[in-house]
Design a protein around this motif. Structure first.
Motif, PDB file in Angstrom:
ATOM      1  N   SER A  82       0.850  -1.195   0.000  1.00 53.20           N
ATOM      2  CA  SER A  82       0.000   0.000   0.000  1.00 53.20           C
ATOM      3  C   SER A  82       0.883   1.241   0.000  1.00 53.20           C
ATOM      4  O   SER A  82       1.906   1.263   0.684  1.00 53.20           O
ATOM      5  CB  SER A  82      -0.875   0.016   1.255  1.00 53.20           C
ATOM      6  OG  SER A  82      -1.506   1.268   1.406  1.00 53.20           O
ATOM      7  N   THR A  83       0.474   2.235  -0.742  1.00 47.77           N
ATOM      8  CA  THR A  83       1.113   3.556  -0.635  1.00 47.77           C
ATOM      9  C   THR A  83       0.149   4.507   0.060  1.00 47.77           C
ATOM     10  O   THR A  83       0.410   5.013   1.149  1.00 47.77           O
ATOM     11  CB  THR A  83       1.481   4.104  -2.035  1.00 47.77           C
ATOM     12  OG1 THR A  83       2.471   3.246  -2.592  1.00 47.77           O
ATOM     13  CG2 THR A  83       2.038   5.521  -1.945  1.00 47.77           C
ATOM     14  N   ARG A  84      -1.018   4.726  -0.569  1.00 48.27           N
ATOM     15  CA  ARG A  84      -1.969   5.716  -0.079  1.00 48.27           C
ATOM     16  C   ARG A  84      -2.589   5.366   1.266  1.00 48.27           C
ATOM     17  O   ARG A  84      -2.615   6.174   2.194  1.00 48.27           O
ATOM     18  CB  ARG A  84      -3.139   5.882  -1.084  1.00 48.27           C
ATOM     19  CG  ARG A  84      -2.831   6.733  -2.257  1.00 48.27           C
ATOM     20  CD  ARG A  84      -3.560   6.188  -3.478  1.00 48.27           C
ATOM     21  NE  ARG A  84      -2.828   5.007  -3.876  1.00 48.27           N
ATOM     22  CZ  ARG A  84      -1.829   5.040  -4.748  1.00 48.27           C
ATOM     23  NH1 ARG A  84      -1.549   6.136  -5.369  1.00 48.27           N
ATOM     24  NH2 ARG A  84      -1.141   3.960  -5.026  1.00 48.27           N
ATOM     25  N   THR A  85      -3.133   4.142   1.373  1.00 48.61           N
ATOM     26  CA  THR A  85      -3.935   3.809   2.547  1.00 48.61           C
ATOM     27  C   THR A  85      -3.075   3.773   3.809  1.00 48.61           C
ATOM     28  O   THR A  85      -3.426   4.363   4.828  1.00 48.61           O
ATOM     29  CB  THR A  85      -4.642   2.454   2.325  1.00 48.61           C
ATOM     30  OG1 THR A  85      -5.258   2.483   1.042  1.00 48.61           O
ATOM     31  CG2 THR A  85      -5.689   2.200   3.383  1.00 48.61           C
ATOM     32  N   GLN A  86      -1.946   3.088   3.719  1.00 47.92           N
ATOM     33  CA  GLN A  86      -1.104   2.977   4.920  1.00 47.92           C
ATOM     34  C   GLN A  86      -0.557   4.341   5.334  1.00 47.92           C
ATOM     35  O   GLN A  86      -0.617   4.713   6.503  1.00 47.92           O
ATOM     36  CB  GLN A  86       0.042   1.989   4.688  1.00 47.92           C
ATOM     37  CG  GLN A  86       0.889   1.860   5.946  1.00 47.92           C
ATOM     38  CD  GLN A  86       1.793   0.645   5.959  1.00 47.92           C
ATOM     39  OE1 GLN A  86       1.689  -0.234   5.109  1.00 47.92           O
ATOM     40  NE2 GLN A  86       2.668   0.593   6.932  1.00 47.92           N
ATOM     41  N   SER A  87      -0.029   5.100   4.390  1.00 46.58           N
ATOM     42  CA  SER A  87       0.566   6.381   4.791  1.00 46.58           C
ATOM     43  C   SER A  87      -0.505   7.347   5.288  1.00 46.58           C
ATOM     44  O   SER A  87      -0.277   8.085   6.245  1.00 46.58           O
ATOM     45  CB  SER A  87       1.385   6.983   3.648  1.00 46.58           C
ATOM     46  OG  SER A  87       0.596   7.100   2.501  1.00 46.58           O
TER      47      SER A  87
ATOM     48  N   THR B  80     -12.883   2.714   3.701  1.00 45.80           N
ATOM     49  CA  THR B  80     -12.412   4.114   3.775  1.00 45.80           C
ATOM     50  C   THR B  80     -12.159   4.676   2.376  1.00 45.80           C
ATOM     51  O   THR B  80     -12.233   5.890   2.180  1.00 45.80           O
ATOM     52  CB  THR B  80     -11.152   4.269   4.654  1.00 45.80           C
ATOM     53  OG1 THR B  80     -10.113   3.400   4.187  1.00 45.80           O
ATOM     54  CG2 THR B  80     -11.464   3.972   6.114  1.00 45.80           C
ATOM     55  N   GLN B  81     -11.887   3.813   1.399  1.00 38.88           N
ATOM     56  CA  GLN B  81     -11.745   4.293   0.017  1.00 38.88           C
ATOM     57  C   GLN B  81     -13.095   4.817  -0.487  1.00 38.88           C
ATOM     58  O   GLN B  81     -13.179   5.882  -1.090  1.00 38.88           O
ATOM     59  CB  GLN B  81     -11.247   3.171  -0.897  1.00 38.88           C
ATOM     60  CG  GLN B  81     -11.096   3.585  -2.353  1.00 38.88           C
ATOM     61  CD  GLN B  81      -9.943   4.552  -2.575  1.00 38.88           C
ATOM     62  OE1 GLN B  81      -8.860   4.349  -2.063  1.00 38.88           O
ATOM     63  NE2 GLN B  81     -10.177   5.617  -3.330  1.00 38.88           N
ATOM     64  N   ALA B  82     -14.170   4.057  -0.231  1.00 45.44           N
ATOM     65  CA  ALA B  82     -15.494   4.502  -0.681  1.00 45.44           C
ATOM     66  C   ALA B  82     -15.889   5.799   0.026  1.00 45.44           C
ATOM     67  O   ALA B  82     -16.486   6.698  -0.586  1.00 45.44           O
ATOM     68  CB  ALA B  82     -16.537   3.414  -0.425  1.00 45.44           C
TER      69      ALA B  82
HETATM   70  N1   CP Z   1      -6.320   3.197  -3.188  1.00 46.42           N
HETATM   71  C1   CP Z   1      -5.516   2.419  -2.444  1.00 46.42           C
HETATM   72  O1   CP Z   1      -5.952   1.611  -1.627  1.00 46.42           O
HETATM   73  O2   CP Z   1      -4.169   2.605  -2.664  1.00 46.42           O
HETATM   74  P1   CP Z   1      -2.982   1.824  -1.928  1.00 46.42           P
HETATM   75  O3   CP Z   1      -3.077   0.381  -2.356  1.00 46.42           O
HETATM   76  O4   CP Z   1      -1.715   2.501  -2.392  1.00 46.42           O
HETATM   77  O5   CP Z   1      -3.190   1.964  -0.450  1.00 46.42           O
END
Ligand code: CP
Length: 305
Positions: free
Chosen positions: A52-57, A134-136
């Motif tokens: 993960s980039t977005r969700t974890q950070s 949390t994405q939705a």
């Molecule tokens: N959108 C999303 O979940 O991105 P990551 O996999 O980078 O967290």
């Protein structure tokens, strides 16, 4: 609610309350002087079994902006590599008395299982092809801030719906909030049961995008295809990749979304991804605000919350 395991199970009022709280967190996130330490003294563990980039950070930043002590579990160098199971890993972390565990796992349902084994609040950060709540929520916040509403909007979710937890969570949330959701995908990337759920489905981008207010593109998840269906990238882009021409089938003021990570030239062209109609960067910022709202809402139900 003690946990956030999915959009399924949330009422429209729950969703609206989280979006309203997240709206406030946008300003809190932007301005240091507005930050309060509502999670001061709380321990948050991020447990990511998938990249993960977005969700974890953003979960880490969200926790820290609320004053929590955030620990990122390095799964790749943990005893999971020595064969420790998900449940034993959860029980071990639970013994350290965290307040919130944020979990991403490759198996659908794994986060629900873990939630039954720990005493703290659990947030689903993506479980297999099941849900990514949390994405939705961040997508809904982004739509609401740009269009002023969700109800009545035509939202076309396009691409690899079969493997997408993002599509599933968005379908549930957007339908609950009164949007008209359509699915656009090649037949073999559309789960057979989905047509029966009552969502209009299209295999053709021109028809699927006609009249759309929001065009939500999905990544082609080749890592989940087991070699069974791996389309040629060139062909996929020709028929399903969002370029300026296909975008012109949607409403003139249509907005483009993508949860990331993007594969430029596969499901979306660079000029559309970086163009004036794209909300992709804003989605990332809203991710921090939504995660602050979710963490704060769950913390308020914790003992001594
Ligand atoms: N959108 C999303 O979940 O991105 P990551 O996999 O980078 O967290």
């Amino acid at each position: 609610h003690r946990h956030l395991l999915g959009i399924e199970g949330l009422s429209p009022l729950d969703i609206q309350a989280l979006l309203d709280l997240a709206d406030q967190k946008v300003e809190v996130s932007r301005q240091i002087e507005k930050r309060k330490s509502s999670l001061h003294g709380r321990t948050q563990i991020n447990l990511f079994f998938e990249p993960s980039t977005r969700t974890q950070s953003s979960f880490e930043i969200a926790g820290k902006r609320l004053g929590a002590d955030v620990m990122n579990m390095a799964v790749a160098s943990s005893s999971v590599k020595k064969g420790e199971t998900l449940i034993d890993t959860a029980a071990t972390l639970n013994a350290m008395r965290p307040d919130i565990i944020v979990v991403r796992h490759h198996a659908a349902g794994a986060v629900h299982l873990l939630a039954r084994k720990v005493d703290c609040a659990v947030v689903n950060a993506g479980d297999g092809a099941h849900e990514h709540p949390t994405q939705a929520l961040l997508d809904a916040l982004t739509i609401r801030r740009n269009k002023g509403r969700i109800e009545g909007l035509v939202v076309a979710i396009c691409g690899d719906i079969l493997h997408s937890r993002v599509a599933r969570s968005n379908m549930i949330l957007l339908a609950a909030m009164g949007a008209q959701v359509r699915l656009v995908a090649p037949t073999n990337l559309l789960p057979p049961g989905f047509a029966r759920l009552g969502f209009p489905t299209f295999t053709n981008m021109r028809q699927g995008l006609e009249g759309a207010d929001i065009v939500m593109m999905l990544r082609l998840q080749r890592e989940r295809m087991n070699g069974s269906f791996v389309p040629s990238v060139k062909e996929y882009f020709r028929f399903y990749g969002l370029d300026q021409e296909k975008l012109s089938y949607a409403k003139p003021d249509a907005l483009v979304m993508h949860p990331g990570p993007m594969n430029r030239g596969v499901e979306i062209s660079s000029d559309v991804a970086d163009g004036a109609q794209s909300l992709i960067r804003e989605q990332v910022e809203m991710g921090v605000a939504v995660r602050m709202a979710v963490l704060e809402a769950l913390a308020s139900h914790l003992p001594n919350g």
